[in-house]
Design a protein around this motif. Structure first.
Motif, PDB file in Angstrom:
ATOM      1  N   LYS A   2       0.848  -1.182   0.000  1.00  0.00           N
ATOM      2  CA  LYS A   2       0.000   0.000   0.000  1.00  0.00           C
ATOM      3  C   LYS A   2       0.893   1.246   0.000  1.00  0.00           C
ATOM      4  CE  LYS A   2      -3.656  -2.522   0.117  1.00  0.00           C
ATOM      5  NZ  LYS A   2      -4.493  -2.665  -1.097  1.00  0.00           N
ATOM      6  N   GLN A   3       0.257   2.404  -0.039  1.00  0.00           N
ATOM      7  CA  GLN A   3       0.979   3.669  -0.001  1.00  0.00           C
ATOM      8  C   GLN A   3       0.390   4.555   1.084  1.00  0.00           C
ATOM      9  OE1 GLN A   3       0.637   5.337  -3.950  1.00  0.00           O
ATOM     10  NE2 GLN A   3       2.352   4.131  -4.734  1.00  0.00           N
ATOM     11  N   ASP A   4       1.223   5.469   1.581  1.00  0.00           N
ATOM     12  CA  ASP A   4       0.684   6.442   2.527  1.00  0.00           C
ATOM     13  C   ASP A   4       0.014   7.571   1.741  1.00  0.00           C
ATOM     14  OD1 ASP A   4       2.607   8.284   1.664  1.00  0.00           O
ATOM     15  OD2 ASP A   4       3.672   8.368   3.570  1.00  0.00           O
ATOM     16  N   ALA A   5      -0.487   8.568   2.447  1.00  0.00           N
ATOM     17  CA  ALA A   5      -1.274   9.629   1.811  1.00  0.00           C
ATOM     18  C   ALA A   5      -0.477  10.426   0.795  1.00  0.00           C
ATOM     19  CB  ALA A   5      -1.831  10.560   2.892  1.00  0.00           C
ATOM     20  N   ARG A   6       0.865  10.387   0.906  1.00  0.00           N
ATOM     21  CA  ARG A   6       1.699  11.157  -0.010  1.00  0.00           C
ATOM     22  C   ARG A   6       2.393  10.264  -1.040  1.00  0.00           C
ATOM     23  NH1 ARG A   6       0.632  13.041   4.392  1.00  0.00           N
ATOM     24  NH2 ARG A   6       1.796  11.373   5.443  1.00  0.00           N
ATOM     25  N   ALA A  19      -4.500   3.088   6.071  1.00  0.00           N
ATOM     26  CA  ALA A  19      -5.348   4.258   6.344  1.00  0.00           C
ATOM     27  C   ALA A  19      -5.245   4.677   7.802  1.00  0.00           C
ATOM     28  CB  ALA A  19      -6.794   3.942   5.976  1.00  0.00           C
ATOM     29  N   ASP A  22      -1.929   6.433   8.439  1.00  0.00           N
ATOM     30  CA  ASP A  22      -1.973   7.821   7.982  1.00  0.00           C
ATOM     31  C   ASP A  22      -2.674   8.720   8.995  1.00  0.00           C
ATOM     32  OD1 ASP A  22      -0.563   8.127   5.606  1.00  0.00           O
ATOM     33  OD2 ASP A  22      -2.178   7.291   4.405  1.00  0.00           O
ATOM     34  N   ARG A  23      -3.817   8.259   9.484  1.00  0.00           N
ATOM     35  CA  ARG A  23      -4.554   9.058  10.469  1.00  0.00           C
ATOM     36  C   ARG A  23      -3.754   9.217  11.749  1.00  0.00           C
ATOM     37  NH1 ARG A  23     -10.133   6.841  11.921  1.00  0.00           N
ATOM     38  NH2 ARG A  23     -10.131   8.725  13.216  1.00  0.00           N
ATOM     39  N   GLU A  26      -0.999  11.821  11.202  1.00  0.00           N
ATOM     40  CA  GLU A  26      -1.590  13.159  11.174  1.00  0.00           C
ATOM     41  C   GLU A  26      -2.013  13.605  12.566  1.00  0.00           C
ATOM     42  OE1 GLU A  26      -5.656  15.225   9.517  1.00  0.00           O
ATOM     43  OE2 GLU A  26      -4.652  13.772   8.210  1.00  0.00           O
ATOM     44  N   PRO A 158      -1.522  16.036   0.891  1.00  0.00           N
ATOM     45  CA  PRO A 158      -2.177  15.750   2.181  1.00  0.00           C
ATOM     46  C   PRO A 158      -1.181  15.951   3.331  1.00  0.00           C
ATOM     47  CG  PRO A 158      -2.677  14.035   0.578  1.00  0.00           C
ATOM     48  CD  PRO A 158      -1.613  14.890  -0.044  1.00  0.00           C
ATOM     49  N   GLY A 159      -1.651  16.583   4.382  1.00  0.00           N
ATOM     50  CA  GLY A 159      -0.778  16.848   5.521  1.00  0.00           C
ATOM     51  C   GLY A 159       0.011  18.132   5.413  1.00  0.00           C
TER      52      GLY A 159
END
Length: 449
Positions: A2-6, A19, A22-23, A26, A158-159
């Motif tokens: 998978k990938q992170d938000a960036r 997911a 990522d949360r 953040e 994001p972020g």
């Protein structure tokens, strides 16, 4: 993977784990109360998630509580077990976690530098490196890193508001309050529950001597604060400093019991010796006593916590604060053991911060004890030549200002007009409001007249 938000790869096949990670990252930067809960949920979704174990280990180390070392070791072992199939970036996180855990901070900083040179949008690395630099007084490194990474960030990432907060705090501490305020107002507009923005804004308003505006602005944010972690207590502390400048001393004492050191609050009950809470409390009680208020027996529970943390130098700013509690309660034996433990660490050259402990932490602790004993010439001898090096305690300008106030009070009492005059001149040129309007310096400014 998978990938992170960036878009950075994560060694997990679980969309839920990615997911939640990522949360959690953040929310870590935004000081939300549920950060560790989210990290645990990410690991529940994938027990072999290397970055989940790294994140949890980082969070535990960032708590600066030696009692958590076994839990950190468990996280590290789990991360190392999965590192063989992890990405190079993730392997670097494992290496940095291992180095920090064994006290090799220089090695950890080098690993984070390499990681961020290759992946400047790794938000977890940005913040964990930044905050660790900050805690050890590496002010220039904090600023240099924020500016070096800035070109890789843009509003569409994001972020981005989290990175803006990091950049703004670095600039505020370096004296660029105008640039910092512009950035932090933009970040706040993106998410008013980003409590890092509240914190940076409070610092700006404090450093620019805008106590009425700061008091009112922070009062307007309190509705968000139930989502926050212990930083909320620190935000109340910042508001208290502004109230002191406004002369609202009784309101500050009431806020101490209700908001800053409420022993019955869920946050305090969950972690009764959280390091920043102890610093908030001791620094505020000292200021209140200087202004002539009777703080009653409030020092006692803080002194109990101080005795339980003898030898703790995980965050160099904490020991001098703990010493104030021991001194205030006359616990001379505990104070002697406290200093002996620090001197032992200063003599151990394998300790990354040994030089700072010996040259700064120990003398500042000795000065706090001497001030309570009325040995004001000794306080001046200890602190006056170290004014430039006190930054090595880490923390912010606002937090370290306590030790300037201790010095200037002792300099008055020791009739060292030269020291007082030099400090008041510096305060006059570095702040927009005259010292006579600032609670920690008004008495010294009048004394010179």
């Amino acid at each position: 993977m998978k990938q992170d938000a960036r878009g950075l790869k994560l060694s997990t096949d679980s969309a839920a784990a990615a997911a939640l990670f990522d949360r959690a990252v953040e929310h870590y930067l935004k000081y939300h109360l549920d950060t560790m809960q989210l990290a645990n949920k990410a690991l529940a979704a994938d027990l072999d998630f290397v970055m989940g174990h790294c994140l949890k280990g980082y969070l535990l180390l960032a708590g600066a509580n030696p009692a958590q070392r076994p839990a950190v070791a468990t996280c590290l072992a789990a991360a190392q077990a999965g590192a063989g199939i992890a990405t190079r970036r993730e392997q670097r996180h494992v290496a940095a976690l291992a180095a920090w855990h064994r006290g090799a901070l220089g090695e950890a900083f080098a690993v984070w530098r390499e990681l961020l040179d290759d992946d400047p949008t790794d938000l977890l690395a940005v913040r964990i490196c930044d905050t660790t630099y900050f805690r050890f007084g590496q002010t220039q490194a904090v600023l240099e890193q924020a500016d070096r990474l800035a070109p890789a960030w843009s509003p569409d990432l994001p972020g981005y508001e989290c990175f803006q907060s990091v950049w703004a705090f670095a600039h505020e501490e370096a004296g660029d309050t105008v640039g910092a305020e512009r950035a932090i107002d933009s970040a706040y507009a993106r998410d008013p529950t980003n409590f890092f923005t509240h914190h940076v804004k409070a610092h700006i308003l404090e450093m620019e001597c805008r106590p009425r505006e700061g008091n009112d602005w922070l009062a307007g944010q309190t509705g968000y604060w139930p989502l926050g972690n212990n930083l909320v207590h620190h935000l109340w502390w910042h508001r208290a400093l502004m109230q002191l400048d406004l002369g609202e001393h009784e309101a500050v004492l009431a806020s101490y019991d209700t908001n800053i050191r409420n022993l019955q609050s869920p946050l305090t009950k969950a972690v009764p010796d959280q390091f920043n809470d102890l610093q908030n409390a001791t620094a505020l009680l000292w200021r209140l006593e200087q202004l002539g208020l009777d703080v009653g027996g409030r020092w006692n529970e803080l002194a109990d916590k101080a005795e339980a943390r003898i030898g703790d130098s995980a965050y160099l700013l904490l020991p001098p604060h703990l010493m104030l509690a021991l001194a205030a309660t006359g616990r001379d034996d505990a104070a002697a053991r406290f200093l002996a433990a620090l001197r032992e660490q200063a003599a151990d050259k394998s300790v990354w911060a040994a030089a700072a402990i010996g040259d700064v932490v120990v003398p500042v602790c000795e000065a706090g004890l001497a001030h309570r004993r009325g040995q004001h010439a000794k306080v001046v001898a200890l602190l006056e030549p170290r004014q430039d090096r006190i930054r090595l305690l880490g923390g912010s300008n606002a937090q370290r200002d306590l030790f300037r106030q201790i010095l200037i009070d002792s300099a008055m009492r020791a009739d060292r007009r030269d020291v007082v005059a030099a400090m008041i001149a510096e305060e006059t040129t570095s702040h927009t409001a005259p010292p006579t309007q600032r609670s920690g310096y008004a008495a010294a400014a009048r004394w010179l007249m």
